[in-house]
Design a protein around this motif. Sequence first.
Motif, short mmCIF file in Angstrom:
data_model
loop_
_atom_site.label_atom_id
_atom_site.label_comp_id
_atom_site.label_asym_id
_atom_site.label_seq_id
_atom_site.Cartn_x
_atom_site.Cartn_y
_atom_site.Cartn_z
N SER A 20 40.02 43.77 33.34
CA SER A 20 39.74 45.25 33.98
C SER A 20 38.09 45.32 34.25
CB SER A 20 40.10 46.31 32.99
OG SER A 20 39.35 46.30 31.66
N ALA A 21 37.31 44.21 34.23
CA ALA A 21 35.79 44.24 34.45
C ALA A 21 35.77 44.89 36.06
CB ALA A 21 35.40 43.00 34.52
N ASN A 22 34.88 45.94 35.93
CA ASN A 22 34.41 46.48 37.17
C ASN A 22 35.70 47.01 37.99
OD1 ASN A 22 31.71 45.76 37.04
ND2 ASN A 22 32.43 43.48 37.80
N ARG A 23 36.80 47.71 37.30
CA ARG A 23 37.85 48.14 37.76
C ARG A 23 38.14 49.51 37.27
NH1 ARG A 23 39.22 44.98 41.85
NH2 ARG A 23 39.07 42.62 41.50
N VAL A 24 37.57 50.54 37.39
CA VAL A 24 37.48 51.93 36.68
C VAL A 24 38.43 52.58 37.57
CG1 VAL A 24 36.40 53.91 36.09
CG2 VAL A 24 35.20 51.93 35.77
N GLY A 25 39.42 53.40 36.97
CA GLY A 25 40.24 54.23 37.83
C GLY A 25 41.69 53.96 37.49
N LYS A 26 42.68 54.34 38.26
CA LYS A 26 44.00 53.87 38.33
C LYS A 26 44.20 52.62 38.93
CE LYS A 26 46.24 58.46 38.18
NZ LYS A 26 47.55 58.40 37.31
#
Length: 150
Positions: free
Chosen positions: A116-122
């Motif tokens: 999930s690095a640098n993957r904010v949000g849905k």
Amino acid sequence: MKKRIVLSIVLLAAFFMACEDKPSAKINSSNLELAKERDAKLNLGSAIIEFDQKEYDFGTITEGEKVQGAFKVTNAGKVDLIITNVKPSCGCTTPEWTKEAIAPGATGEIKFEFNSANRVGKQNKSITVKSNAEKITEVIRIKGTVTAKS
């Protein structure tokens, strides 16, 4: 004139009799056996791929966490199932899968890790599965929400 017609008929009959070989004399018996084996396999049908779930929801995680999960794969067909390729929709997802043939009634696995690095949000990621199954291409999904680091 009648002699020519009679001679033509005799020559034509001789030609057809000379060309009349028995077809069974030209058949290679080993090819016949291979064809029978092939037809028997075709009559069994295709492998049928079934998943325990087609969507994996990892819930809510914090940015930077890695999520690992798996999809159970069952061969519901009558011949071996071979998963030929598993391709994620992006580089944030790394799959591993059963490379050996999955016998009828047996199970295999498609494991994955989502970074999930640098993957904010849905998040809604797909994994395309290719195999020798009746339906050659299947798509399974990974979804969830990534919250920003505090």
